[in-house]
Motif scaffolding. Structure first.
Motif, PDB file in Angstrom:
ATOM      1  N   GLY A   1     -19.283 -18.198   1.437  1.00 26.24           N
ATOM      2  CA  GLY A   1     -18.996 -17.754   0.082  1.00 26.24           C
ATOM      3  C   GLY A   1     -19.223 -16.284  -0.160  1.00 26.24           C
ATOM      4  O   GLY A   1     -18.790 -15.754  -1.182  1.00 26.24           O
ATOM      5  N   ARG A   2     -19.891 -15.572   0.750  1.00 25.97           N
ATOM      6  CA  ARG A   2     -20.186 -14.160   0.541  1.00 25.97           C
ATOM      7  C   ARG A   2     -19.557 -13.292   1.623  1.00 25.97           C
ATOM      8  O   ARG A   2     -20.040 -12.209   1.927  1.00 25.97           O
ATOM      9  CB  ARG A   2     -21.693 -13.938   0.491  1.00 25.97           C
ATOM     10  N   PHE A   3     -18.479 -13.799   2.195  1.00 30.87           N
ATOM     11  CA  PHE A   3     -17.783 -13.079   3.253  1.00 30.87           C
ATOM     12  C   PHE A   3     -16.467 -12.530   2.707  1.00 30.87           C
ATOM     13  O   PHE A   3     -15.705 -13.238   2.052  1.00 30.87           O
ATOM     14  CB  PHE A   3     -17.492 -14.004   4.431  1.00 30.87           C
ATOM     15  N   TYR A   4     -16.178 -11.240   3.016  1.00 29.29           N
ATOM     16  CA  TYR A   4     -14.989 -10.565   2.511  1.00 29.29           C
ATOM     17  C   TYR A   4     -14.254  -9.914   3.668  1.00 29.29           C
ATOM     18  O   TYR A   4     -14.867  -9.502   4.656  1.00 29.29           O
ATOM     19  CB  TYR A   4     -15.373  -9.519   1.459  1.00 29.29           C
ATOM     20  N   GLN A   5     -12.924  -9.799   3.519  1.00 29.64           N
ATOM     21  CA  GLN A   5     -12.078  -9.249   4.579  1.00 29.64           C
ATOM     22  C   GLN A   5     -11.336  -8.011   4.091  1.00 29.64           C
ATOM     23  O   GLN A   5     -10.725  -8.034   3.027  1.00 29.64           O
ATOM     24  CB  GLN A   5     -11.035 -10.277   5.011  1.00 29.64           C
ATOM     25  N   PHE A   6     -11.372  -6.980   4.919  1.00 26.00           N
ATOM     26  CA  PHE A   6     -10.666  -5.734   4.608  1.00 26.00           C
ATOM     27  C   PHE A   6     -10.305  -5.053   5.913  1.00 26.00           C
ATOM     28  O   PHE A   6     -11.144  -4.953   6.821  1.00 26.00           O
ATOM     29  CB  PHE A   6     -11.549  -4.818   3.762  1.00 26.00           C
ATOM     30  N   GLY A   7      -9.075  -4.598   6.043  1.00 24.06           N
ATOM     31  CA  GLY A   7      -8.687  -3.945   7.292  1.00 24.06           C
ATOM     32  C   GLY A   7      -7.323  -3.288   7.183  1.00 24.06           C
ATOM     33  O   GLY A   7      -6.727  -3.204   6.111  1.00 24.06           O
ATOM     34  N   LEU A   8      -6.845  -2.824   8.322  1.00 25.64           N
ATOM     35  CA  LEU A   8      -5.520  -2.225   8.438  1.00 25.64           C
ATOM     36  C   LEU A   8      -4.624  -3.201   9.189  1.00 25.64           C
ATOM     37  O   LEU A   8      -4.922  -3.558  10.327  1.00 25.64           O
ATOM     38  CB  LEU A   8      -5.577  -0.902   9.202  1.00 25.64           C
ATOM     39  N   ALA A   9      -3.540  -3.629   8.565  1.00 23.11           N
ATOM     40  CA  ALA A   9      -2.601  -4.539   9.203  1.00 23.11           C
ATOM     41  C   ALA A   9      -1.211  -3.929   9.177  1.00 23.11           C
ATOM     42  O   ALA A   9      -0.738  -3.518   8.111  1.00 23.11           O
ATOM     43  CB  ALA A   9      -2.590  -5.889   8.481  1.00 23.11           C
ATOM     44  N   PRO A  10      -0.530  -3.849  10.327  1.00 26.60           N
ATOM     45  CA  PRO A  10       0.838  -3.317  10.322  1.00 26.60           C
ATOM     46  C   PRO A  10       1.774  -4.167   9.466  1.00 26.60           C
ATOM     47  O   PRO A  10       2.798  -3.678   8.987  1.00 26.60           O
ATOM     48  CB  PRO A  10       1.238  -3.346  11.802  1.00 26.60           C
ATOM     49  N   GLU A  11       1.407  -5.427   9.254  1.00 25.47           N
ATOM     50  CA  GLU A  11       2.212  -6.278   8.383  1.00 25.47           C
ATOM     51  C   GLU A  11       2.277  -5.734   6.957  1.00 25.47           C
ATOM     52  O   GLU A  11       3.269  -5.929   6.255  1.00 25.47           O
ATOM     53  CB  GLU A  11       1.642  -7.709   8.369  1.00 25.47           C
ATOM     54  N   ASP A  12       1.202  -5.059   6.515  1.00 26.22           N
ATOM     55  CA  ASP A  12       1.218  -4.433   5.192  1.00 26.22           C
ATOM     56  C   ASP A  12       2.387  -3.456   5.076  1.00 26.22           C
ATOM     57  O   ASP A  12       3.073  -3.387   4.052  1.00 26.22           O
ATOM     58  CB  ASP A  12      -0.089  -3.675   4.932  1.00 26.22           C
ATOM     59  N   GLU A  13       2.592  -2.665   6.121  1.00 21.63           N
ATOM     60  CA  GLU A  13       3.647  -1.656   6.111  1.00 21.63           C
ATOM     61  C   GLU A  13       5.035  -2.295   6.151  1.00 21.63           C
ATOM     62  O   GLU A  13       5.963  -1.825   5.476  1.00 21.63           O
ATOM     63  CB  GLU A  13       3.461  -0.721   7.304  1.00 21.63           C
ATOM     64  N   ALA A  14       5.182  -3.365   6.932  1.00 21.39           N
ATOM     65  CA  ALA A  14       6.469  -4.054   7.019  1.00 21.39           C
ATOM     66  C   ALA A  14       6.817  -4.717   5.690  1.00 21.39           C
ATOM     67  O   ALA A  14       7.972  -4.652   5.234  1.00 21.39           O
ATOM     68  CB  ALA A  14       6.425  -5.084   8.143  1.00 21.39           C
ATOM     69  N   ARG A  15       5.847  -5.356   5.061  1.00 19.52           N
ATOM     70  CA  ARG A  15       6.103  -5.981   3.763  1.00 19.52           C
ATOM     71  C   ARG A  15       6.450  -4.939   2.700  1.00 19.52           C
ATOM     72  O   ARG A  15       7.326  -5.162   1.857  1.00 19.52           O
ATOM     73  CB  ARG A  15       4.888  -6.814   3.338  1.00 19.52           C
ATOM     74  N   ALA A  16       5.731  -3.814   2.737  1.00 18.48           N
ATOM     75  CA  ALA A  16       6.020  -2.747   1.771  1.00 18.48           C
ATOM     76  C   ALA A  16       7.435  -2.202   1.973  1.00 18.48           C
ATOM     77  O   ALA A  16       8.138  -1.901   1.000  1.00 18.48           O
ATOM     78  CB  ALA A  16       4.989  -1.627   1.901  1.00 18.48           C
ATOM     79  N   ALA A  17       7.867  -2.061   3.222  1.00 19.14           N
ATOM     80  CA  ALA A  17       9.223  -1.585   3.505  1.00 19.14           C
ATOM     81  C   ALA A  17      10.266  -2.566   2.964  1.00 19.14           C
ATOM     82  O   ALA A  17      11.292  -2.154   2.406  1.00 19.14           O
ATOM     83  CB  ALA A  17       9.414  -1.385   5.001  1.00 19.14           C
ATOM     84  N   ALA A  18      10.010  -3.866   3.117  1.00 18.44           N
ATOM     85  CA  ALA A  18      10.938  -4.871   2.605  1.00 18.44           C
ATOM     86  C   ALA A  18      11.015  -4.819   1.086  1.00 18.44           C
ATOM     87  O   ALA A  18      12.110  -4.899   0.503  1.00 18.44           O
ATOM     88  CB  ALA A  18      10.506  -6.261   3.068  1.00 18.44           C
TER      89      ALA A  18
END
Length: 422
Positions: A175-192
């Motif tokens: 319950g106190r675990f969080y995720q944050f990072g750099l994913a190339p998928e972010d860039e592909a989705r933004a391009a779409a």
């Protein structure tokens, strides 16, 4: 949460000491330090074994019930930064560390900080985590590799843990675990999404024959379909091969045009004037490529009748310098790389002497944002739905466990970048 960088010029001057492969953070002095001196200590890992490469997943782990982040408990009031500073991922970790420390030094109200080298194994990550709790951590940041992050995800932690990578959807989370990072998928989705905003829905895709190519293509295709578009045809190329003209001609439909002309010539029994044509049912091309590959592929795309089509790609194509050969390419990237305002330029100039800020600027930006998020978790000031204008993007706490990024989009020109947000 964060103070202006000019309040920490002396501390920033210490940053070059952090750039070596060995652990070279200043040790906490035996005498009480002056109020402005950062309290930074470092801990080394247990013996290490084999490691998994750092990788951001295309499908972040499933969230648990949404609720505000609770403040650090009475057992600790400082930050523990867990990174693989020794082993094969040390250069990656050093860039994240230096970015984190640049924001730490710029924050005049910084809490105590301890740095732990987790080595290259899940056991090393768990051992560092246990030691950090025993030594009074109020929030844990890291590890960085996917294996290390997964090793902490299911622990019933008494303090917030900010893992610097994304995990699969079926991963069990505390319950106190969080995720944050750099994913190339972010860039592909933004391009779409950018293409959809321009009413461009029918795509051809040219991506490397690799795991990275498969992941970015899947993300682009899913985002395009979600907006009513589709990828009509895909070709996968081998990286390092200069001549991809046959493959690209097939992708663009030029090969089909030429085959029809040959068939017509046989029927008529006479040669005729002919200019090959690309397929006419296309709005855009999605290109997955590094800068060096793009410089080879883009001219071949244009030769094969793609010159009138917009070409979308990912941030991997941009190394910080505009290139006339790549003029016209559209991509989405983090503000640290492409934002041109005075404030951002001043932030980049303040750390320009750091080797890691030059060699791995995107990881450096990840570290800066990790510090901003860690202080919010430490003080319980973050809520689901909150946003933060970060160096790696517009950070958005999307649900209980995932902190995502919204990126800025630009078009490359011979003399710079042109904003291209929808």
């Amino acid at each position: 949460m964060l103070r202006k960088a000019h309040t920490a010029q002396l501390a920033l001057a210490l940053l070059p000491l952090l750039a070596c492969a060995c652990v070279a953070f200043p040790q906490e002095p035996s005498a009480p330090p002056p109020a402005a001196t950062p309290r930074v200590t470092v801990n080394t890992p247990p013996p290490a074994a084999a490691a998994m490469p750092p990788r951001a997943s295309a499908t972040p782990a499933a969230p648990v019930t949404a609720q505000p982040a609770a403040p650090a408990t009475a057992m600790g009031s400082g930050i523990a930064l867990l990174l693989p500073l020794s082993g094969q991922f040390s250069a990656t970790a050093e860039a994240v560390r230096d970015g984190f420390m640049s924001q730490y030094f710029a924050d005049g109200a910084h809490p105590p900080l301890k740095l732990y080298d987790v080595g290259t194994t899940a056991d090393g990550a768990r051992a560092a985590y246990a030691r950090a709790l025993a030594e009074g951590a109020g929030v844990v940041v890291g590890p960085l590799t996917r294996e290390g992050v997964a090793s902490l995800a299911g622990l019933n932690s008494t303090v917030p843990v900010l893992g610097l990578n994304y995990l699969d959807a079926n991963t069990a989370l505390s319950g106190r675990f969080y995720q944050f990072g750099l994913a190339p998928e972010d860039e592909a989705r933004a391009a779409a999404r950018l293409a959809l905003a321009q009413n461009q829905r029918r795509a051809l895709a040219l991506v490397p024959d690799s795991e990275w190519g498969t992941r970015t293509l899947a993300a682009f295709d899913a985002a395009l379909r979600a907006g009513g578009g589709q990828v009509l045809r895909v070709q996968r190329y081998a990286q390092g091969v200069n001549d991809q003209s046959k493959l690209i001609a097939e992708l663009m439909g030029v090969a089909d045009s030429e085959e029809r002309h040959r068939a017509m010539t046989l029927v008529l029994g006479a040669k005729s004037e002919f200019e090959s044509q690309r397929r006419a049912d296309v709005d855009l091309v999605f290109l997955g490529a590094r800068a060096q590959d793009a410089r080879l592929l883009v001219p071949q795309l244009r030769f094969n009748r793609a010159g009138d089509l917009p070409i979308y790609t990912t941030a991997l194509v941009y190394d910080g310098q505009s290139n006339a050969d790549l003029a016209g390419l559209r991509f989405c990237d983090q503000p640290w790389m492409i934002e041109t305002g005075e404030a951002r330029a001043a932030q980049r100039n303040a750390v320009a002497s750091l080797p890691s800020a030059k060699a791995s600027p995107r990881l450096f930006a990840l570290g800066r944002d990790a510090y901003a998020l860690s202080t919010g978790l430490l003080h319980g000031s973050l809520r689901v739905g909150d946003g933060l204008d970060g160096a790696s993007g517009r950070l958005e706490w999307q649900d209980r466990s995932v902190i995502g990024r919204q990126l800025d989009c630009v078009q490359m020109a011979a003399d710079g970048l042109r904003p291209l947000n929808p």
